[in-house]
Design an enzyme around this catalytic site. Structure first.
Site, PDB file in Angstrom:
ATOM      1  N   GLU A 176       6.721  25.244   5.067  1.00 31.71           N
ATOM      2  CA  GLU A 176       6.535  26.537   4.940  1.00 31.71           C
ATOM      3  C   GLU A 176       6.413  27.243   6.137  1.00 31.71           C
ATOM      4  O   GLU A 176       5.399  27.521   6.705  1.00 31.71           O
ATOM      5  CB  GLU A 176       5.433  27.057   3.959  1.00 31.71           C
ATOM      6  CG  GLU A 176       5.555  28.622   3.851  1.00 31.71           C
ATOM      7  CD  GLU A 176       4.124  29.024   3.034  1.00 31.71           C
ATOM      8  OE1 GLU A 176       4.072  30.038   2.605  1.00 31.71           O
ATOM      9  OE2 GLU A 176       3.362  28.162   2.671  1.00 31.71           O
ATOM     10  N   LYS A 213       9.802  26.610   1.686  1.00 26.81           N
ATOM     11  CA  LYS A 213       9.203  27.678   1.213  1.00 26.81           C
ATOM     12  C   LYS A 213       9.318  28.597   2.408  1.00 26.81           C
ATOM     13  O   LYS A 213       8.808  28.652   3.271  1.00 26.81           O
ATOM     14  CB  LYS A 213       7.588  27.508   0.901  1.00 26.81           C
ATOM     15  CG  LYS A 213       6.905  28.850   0.338  1.00 26.81           C
ATOM     16  CD  LYS A 213       5.584  28.650  -0.490  1.00 26.81           C
ATOM     17  CE  LYS A 213       5.068  29.931  -1.080  1.00 26.81           C
ATOM     18  NZ  LYS A 213       3.785  29.815  -1.441  1.00 26.81           N
TER      19      LYS A 213
END
Length: 295
Positions: A176, A213
């Protein structure tokens, strides 16, 4: 790695619920839920209250695998139980929802326009415990504030270096590298980020899989080539501070991108609501986020 869970994550319809607020963000999450800081006097009481909140969400009849593919947990939640089962086992066995674990320890100060992850000194032991607790994958977050080539390269390299250790432990890492939605050069940051991600993907073995993400891109469908990459099991999007409505509207314009929302999922839920009110609010949120995720 559980192949049934991998198939569900790769091909299932739905989204990932982010229930992983940690020590630093828990007071804010509780305040949003209607519990003020003077309601608890120490960390243990705080984590008891946040576990009650997460438990209420997870055990809700509206929180089902019809709409939700996976849920990201905080370490404290992984070690706790729901109805006499460890949280990950309850999620998978009772709900058919794939469990993930947040493994990062927060962010360093801004340097080269980015915030790297702090060192994770006990990572190997944490990953071992995660495997024992039947966790499928992990999540770790860095933040990009500016379109700084050197900084973004460092963020992505750090994510993939740790990601490879996670793959070796038998888990699937959610990488992420969040681009701050308020960044004045967000679109430029996303271009550099995508270039660096493809650079790192080339270093993975043929069968090694990761998830990404990412912030919802400024330019619609900018991440579609990542969505279709063979190394990437799924690309999920964070809400990043957008309201639920705005996050859903932006997400719906990006084919193949699914939600992994935290604040936008729990928006409007409070401790003071009756179960009927709570479940109705949660149901509306889940269905709206699902609809945006399956476009």
């Amino acid at each position: 790695m559980n192949k049934v869970q991998m198939d569900r994550i790769r091909t299932g319809k739905g989204f990932i619920a982010a229930l992983d607020q940690s020590g630093g963000s828990t007071p804010k999450a509780l305040l949003q839920y209607g519990i003020k800081e003077d309601s608890y006097s120490n960390e243990e009481e705080m984590f008891n209250l946040v576990h009650d909140m997460r438990k209420r969400i997870i055990t809700s009849p509206e929180f089902t695998s019809e709409y939700i593919l996976g849920a990201i947990l905080f370490e404290n939640t992984m070690d706790r139980t729901i109805n006499n089962q460890f949280t990950a086992d309850y999620l998978w066995e009772k709900k058919g929802i794939v469990p993930f674990l947040k493994v990062d320890k927060g962010l360093t100060a801004i340097e080269n326009g980015v915030q790297l992850m702090k060192p994770i000194p006990d990572l190997d032991n944490l990953l071992k415990r995660a495997v024992e607790k039947n966790i499928f994958g992990t999540k770790m977050r860095s933040v990009i504030k500016e379109a700084n080539c050197e900084g973004i390269k460092k963020v992505v390299r750090q994510q993939f270096d740790i990601g490879k250790r996670i793959i070796e432990a038998g888990l699937v890492p959610i990488i992420e590298p969040e681009v701050d939605i308020h960044s004045p050069d967000k679109e430029e940051s996303e271009k550099i980020l995508k270039y660096e991600i493809f650079n790192q993907l080339s270093s993975l073995g043929q069968d090694e899989k990761i998830m990404l993400k990412l912030s919802i891109p400024t330019k619609d469908n900018f991440f579609s080539d990542l969505v279709n990459d063979s190394h990437i099991a799924r690309v999920v999007a964070l809400s990043g501070g957008y309201t639920q409505r705005e996050a859903n509207e932006r997400l719906a314009r990006n084919q193949g991108l699914i939600a992994s929302f935290s604040r936008a999922l729990s928006q409007g839920l409070t401790a003071q609501q009756t179960d009927e009110e709570f479940n109705a609010m949660l149901s509306n949120s889940i269905k709206a986020i699902y609809a945006a995720s399956i476009t």
